[in-house]
Design a protein around this motif. Structure first.
Motif, PDB file in Angstrom:
ATOM      1  N   SER A  19      19.826   0.275   6.491  1.00 32.29           N
ATOM      2  CA  SER A  19      18.801   0.330   6.924  1.00 32.29           C
ATOM      3  C   SER A  19      17.655   0.046   7.651  1.00 32.29           C
ATOM      4  CB  SER A  19      18.976   1.727   8.473  1.00 32.29           C
ATOM      5  OG  SER A  19      20.530   1.114   8.868  1.00 32.29           O
ATOM      6  N   GLU A  20      16.482   0.920   6.184  1.00 27.46           N
ATOM      7  CA  GLU A  20      15.377   0.829   5.916  1.00 27.46           C
ATOM      8  C   GLU A  20      15.050  -0.077   4.499  1.00 27.46           C
ATOM      9  OE1 GLU A  20      11.428   3.379   5.887  1.00 27.46           O
ATOM     10  OE2 GLU A  20      13.410   3.886   5.079  1.00 27.46           O
ATOM     11  N   PHE A  21      14.665  -0.528   4.387  1.00 32.31           N
ATOM     12  CA  PHE A  21      14.461  -1.671   3.017  1.00 32.31           C
ATOM     13  C   PHE A  21      12.951  -1.444   2.525  1.00 32.31           C
ATOM     14  CE2 PHE A  21      15.520  -4.766   5.112  1.00 32.31           C
ATOM     15  CZ  PHE A  21      15.465  -5.781   5.502  1.00 32.31           C
ATOM     16  N   ASN A  38      -2.652 -15.034  -8.128  1.00 37.24           N
ATOM     17  CA  ASN A  38      -2.665 -16.137  -8.397  1.00 37.24           C
ATOM     18  C   ASN A  38      -3.116 -17.257  -7.760  1.00 37.24           C
ATOM     19  OD1 ASN A  38      -3.369 -15.239 -10.633  1.00 37.24           O
ATOM     20  ND2 ASN A  38      -1.232 -14.809 -11.966  1.00 37.24           N
ATOM     21  N   THR A  39      -2.260 -17.629  -6.655  1.00 44.45           N
ATOM     22  CA  THR A  39      -2.173 -18.529  -5.732  1.00 44.45           C
ATOM     23  C   THR A  39      -2.881 -18.459  -4.501  1.00 44.45           C
ATOM     24  OG1 THR A  39       0.202 -17.604  -4.923  1.00 44.45           O
ATOM     25  CG2 THR A  39       0.018 -19.662  -6.483  1.00 44.45           C
ATOM     26  N   GLY A  40      -4.373 -17.242  -4.655  1.00 46.26           N
ATOM     27  CA  GLY A  40      -4.678 -16.989  -3.512  1.00 46.26           C
ATOM     28  C   GLY A  40      -4.676 -16.240  -2.205  1.00 46.26           C
ATOM     29  N   HIS A  41      -3.575 -15.472  -2.618  1.00 48.16           N
ATOM     30  CA  HIS A  41      -2.577 -14.778  -1.606  1.00 48.16           C
ATOM     31  C   HIS A  41      -3.328 -13.263  -2.075  1.00 48.16           C
ATOM     32  CE1 HIS A  41      -0.282 -17.503  -1.595  1.00 48.16           C
ATOM     33  NE2 HIS A  41      -0.224 -17.540  -0.144  1.00 48.16           N
ATOM     34  N   VAL A  42      -4.385 -12.810  -0.536  1.00 50.63           N
ATOM     35  CA  VAL A  42      -4.208 -11.202  -0.460  1.00 50.63           C
ATOM     36  C   VAL A  42      -3.888 -10.365   0.313  1.00 50.63           C
ATOM     37  CG1 VAL A  42      -7.094 -11.665  -0.546  1.00 50.63           C
ATOM     38  CG2 VAL A  42      -5.724 -11.891   1.404  1.00 50.63           C
ATOM     39  N   ASN A  43      -3.285  -9.768  -0.068  1.00 45.54           N
ATOM     40  CA  ASN A  43      -2.835  -8.187   0.266  1.00 45.54           C
ATOM     41  C   ASN A  43      -3.028  -7.774   1.865  1.00 45.54           C
ATOM     42  OD1 ASN A  43      -0.537  -8.486  -0.888  1.00 45.54           O
ATOM     43  ND2 ASN A  43      -1.503  -6.674  -2.473  1.00 45.54           N
ATOM     44  N   ALA A  44      -2.708  -7.462   2.671  1.00 44.12           N
ATOM     45  CA  ALA A  44      -2.595  -6.472   4.195  1.00 44.12           C
ATOM     46  C   ALA A  44      -1.805  -5.126   4.478  1.00 44.12           C
ATOM     47  CB  ALA A  44      -3.707  -7.555   4.860  1.00 44.12           C
ATOM     48  N   TYR A  45      -2.289  -4.479   6.224  1.00 42.65           N
ATOM     49  CA  TYR A  45      -1.290  -3.863   6.052  1.00 42.65           C
ATOM     50  C   TYR A  45      -1.505  -3.968   7.636  1.00 42.65           C
ATOM     51  CZ  TYR A  45       1.845  -0.312   6.838  1.00 42.65           C
ATOM     52  OH  TYR A  45       3.501   0.518   7.311  1.00 42.65           O
ATOM     53  N   PHE A  46       0.130  -4.105   8.078  1.00 39.06           N
ATOM     54  CA  PHE A  46       0.287  -4.151  10.205  1.00 39.06           C
ATOM     55  C   PHE A  46       0.556  -2.638   9.898  1.00 39.06           C
ATOM     56  CE2 PHE A  46      -1.387  -8.010   7.925  1.00 39.06           C
ATOM     57  CZ  PHE A  46      -1.489  -9.165   9.074  1.00 39.06           C
ATOM     58  N   GLN A  59       2.190  -8.881   2.778  1.00 35.60           N
ATOM     59  CA  GLN A  59       2.505  -6.649   2.668  1.00 35.60           C
ATOM     60  C   GLN A  59       2.729  -6.759   2.230  1.00 35.60           C
ATOM     61  OE1 GLN A  59       2.073  -4.823   6.059  1.00 35.60           O
ATOM     62  NE2 GLN A  59       4.136  -5.860   7.515  1.00 35.60           N
ATOM     63  N   TRP A  60       3.098  -5.386   1.358  1.00 39.48           N
ATOM     64  CA  TRP A  60       3.546  -4.817   0.785  1.00 39.48           C
ATOM     65  C   TRP A  60       4.767  -3.665   1.680  1.00 39.48           C
ATOM     66  CZ3 TRP A  60       6.667  -6.254  -3.205  1.00 39.48           C
ATOM     67  CH2 TRP A  60       5.868  -7.537  -3.730  1.00 39.48           C
ATOM     68  N   CYS A  61       5.480  -3.216   2.402  1.00 46.19           N
ATOM     69  CA  CYS A  61       6.097  -2.834   3.336  1.00 46.19           C
ATOM     70  C   CYS A  61       7.253  -1.784   3.719  1.00 46.19           C
ATOM     71  CB  CYS A  61       5.781  -2.754   4.678  1.00 46.19           C
ATOM     72  SG  CYS A  61       6.383  -4.556   5.384  1.00 46.19           S
ATOM     73  N   ASN A  62       7.763  -1.202   4.635  1.00 48.16           N
ATOM     74  CA  ASN A  62       9.353  -0.554   5.067  1.00 48.16           C
ATOM     75  C   ASN A  62       9.432  -1.810   6.106  1.00 48.16           C
ATOM     76  OD1 ASN A  62       8.171   0.646   6.218  1.00 48.16           O
ATOM     77  ND2 ASN A  62       8.668   2.763   6.526  1.00 48.16           N
ATOM     78  N   SER A 100       8.026  -9.067  10.473  1.00 50.24           N
ATOM     79  CA  SER A 100       6.497  -8.877  11.215  1.00 50.24           C
ATOM     80  C   SER A 100       5.610  -9.889  11.281  1.00 50.24           C
ATOM     81  CB  SER A 100       5.245  -8.034  10.510  1.00 50.24           C
ATOM     82  OG  SER A 100       5.985  -6.622  10.275  1.00 50.24           O
ATOM     83  N   GLU A 101       6.647 -11.234  11.643  1.00 47.15           N
ATOM     84  CA  GLU A 101       6.154 -12.497  12.068  1.00 47.15           C
ATOM     85  C   GLU A 101       5.071 -12.170  13.627  1.00 47.15           C
ATOM     86  OE1 GLU A 101       8.646 -13.670   9.260  1.00 47.15           O
ATOM     87  OE2 GLU A 101       8.447 -12.262  10.891  1.00 47.15           O
TER      88      GLU A 101
END
Length: 479
Positions: free
Chosen positions: A152-154, A58-66, A134-137, A110-111
């Motif tokens: 350790s992983e989340f 709703n604030t103009g952001h889009v999802n991607a994956y790296f 991005q939605w990731c671990n 991921s910066e």
């Protein structure tokens, strides 16, 4: 009080783990420090994710994956960043049966990899802003793991944006902080304090870090979400440059922000009790469970179950989704069936017995208060929505009242130490110290740190340095 759950006052850490086990939210994985998120726990995370994702879009952001693997050389480019994360990094040195020429880091965040990609994508001011999430671990090797809180992983979301001006980037940083506050308070019913982190608590490589801090039911703090203004630090490290409107080459201003599965831990510790999990209705995978109850299994299956299905269909249509379930475990005792849903935190239980059917009513039982209400069948849809809203509001009020009752003020360093030792909770005090002063406070208070600067509360004499420009800061022991 449930026998399979240790009372909070007896052993809070064990209580927390017992609630997770009883509600079947997660379990320990074979790899130390990692967890398996079970279906109910993952469904809660999915609902949190959906609420946040809607706000982002709703604030103009889009999802991607790296990629999950980051070249080691990338992390070396931003010195402060790598220094902050180096002890937590997992490193891949071999693949395909051979030693790699360059090690890869399993992403702690991921910066760096995103900065590298932005440097390829951004050429002109017309390419800005870049608003990607991005939605990731991620993996940060945890020495003292605890389910949901420190593993350790989340799972998480990490937003990364690039902007033409400092003003725009700073506005973005605060906008995302406001979204976090809204979702935590309005959806998870967790009141949070929002403000700036001190220099010693700042994200590695950031110019400024902002945070949402929540109080758990043992009065400790939990960092619920953070938003970082990175200035041009990462842009310079990764050559994220653009040609401005006058034709000059400029570095972008960037931000990053994130919320993780730690939010599920925050929900557990804010609302649950000695009987088990309590979930706010707006985030609950199952908002209502309907239990047809009869000593005669034939009556339950042939008379009560059809009525329960009719009610469930109407409720699902009214509430907008498959959030109402029917418990048809007629082979179990009613008390055992009640107990299962109580421990899993279902906000509202509807009991439908033969007497209820004959009277044209259904019994509502609230998870938050245990109150039992007999409602006319024809009013059940309307009343269910009202009661769910009341449960949501009550849980938020209860948590906020608890926080306010356990928030204190200190006018001196000695008073700060005394309150933390005797009462705990949040302690507000004016502070203008250095990161070295923060280390001193942590060592002399048994672990308390500055959680959040409340800039709107003005300035005063610092309890450590005596400087007049001390800012009102919340101190607490934290997870």
């Amino acid at each position: 009080m449930a026998r399979n759950i240790t009372p909070r006052k007896e052993n809070y850490s064990q209580w927390y783990l017992d609630v997770i086990k009883a509600a079947e939210l997660a379990d320990y994985a074979p790899v130390r420090g990692c967890m398996v998120i079970r279906p109910t726990g993952f469904a809660i995370w999915e609902n949190i994710k959906q609420k946040l994702d809607t706000e982002f879009k709703n604030t103009g952001h889009v999802n991607a994956y790296f990629p999950v693997l980051i070249p080691n050389s990338f992390l070396q480019k931003e010195a402060e960043h790598i220094e902050g994360f180096a002890p937590e990094c997992a490193v891949v040195t071999h693949a395909g049966g051979e030693e790699l020429e360059e090690p890869f880091i399993v992403r702690p965040t991921s910066e760096t990899i995103i900065g590298h990609m932005y440097s390829k994508w951004v050429q002109s001011w017309r390419d800005l802003p870049v608003l990607i999430n991005q939605w990731c671990n991620v993996m940060r090797w945890e020495k003292r793991p605890r389910l949901f809180l420190r593993t350790s992983e989340f799972l998480w979301q990490e937003g990364h944006t690039a902007h033409e001006t400092e003003k725009e980037a700073r506005e973005e940083t605060l906008k995302m902080l406001a979204i976090y506050k809204h979702v935590f308070e309005d959806e998870l019913a967790i009141p949070v304090l929002d403000g700036e982190k001190t220099a010693g608590e700042r994200f590695p490589g950031a110019v400024d870090t902002y945070t949402c801090e929540a109080m758990m039911s043992d009065t400790k703090a939990l960092q619920a979400g953070t938003s970082h203004f990175l200035g041009q630090n990462f842009a310079k490290a990764f050559e994220i440059q653009y040609q401005d409107r006058e034709g000059n080459l400029q570095y972008c201003f960037t931000t990053s922000w994130g919320v993780s599965t730690r939010s599920v831990g925050a929900l557990i510790m804010t609302h649950s009790d000695d009987d088990g999990l309590i979930i706010p209705p707006r985030i609950a995978p199952t908002k209502i469970v309907i239990l047809p109850i009869s000593k005669d299994e034939s009556t339950a299956e042939n008379i009560l179950l059809p009525k329960a299905k009719e009610l469930a269909e109407k409720l699902n249509n009214s509430l907008g989704g498959l959030c109402v379930k029917i418990d048809d475990n007629f082979h179990m005792r009613p008390a055992d069936r009640f107990f299962i849903h109580l421990q899993k935190g279902v906000p509202l239980r509807l009991e439908l017995g033969e007497k209820d059917l004959n009277a044209g009513t259904v019994r509502f039982v609230r998870r938050d208060t245990g109150e039992k209400i007999d409602v006319k069948f024809e009013n059940a849809i309307h009343e269910a929505a009202n009661i769910l809203d009341d449960i949501q509001n009550n849980l938020f009020k209860r948590a906020k009242d608890f926080r306010e009752a356990n928030t204190h003020e200190a006018g001196s360093y000695d008073e700060l130490k005394k309150i933390l030792a005797e009462k705990g909770g949040f302690v507000k005090a004016f502070f203008a110290g250095t990161p070295e002063d923060e280390i001193k406070i942590r060592e002399e208070t048994g672990g308390a740190t500055p959680r959040c600067v409340l800039s709107h509360e003005g300035s005063g004499k610092c309890i450590i340095t005596g400087k007049p420009e001390g800012r009102m800061t919340v101190f607490a022991k934290a997870y």
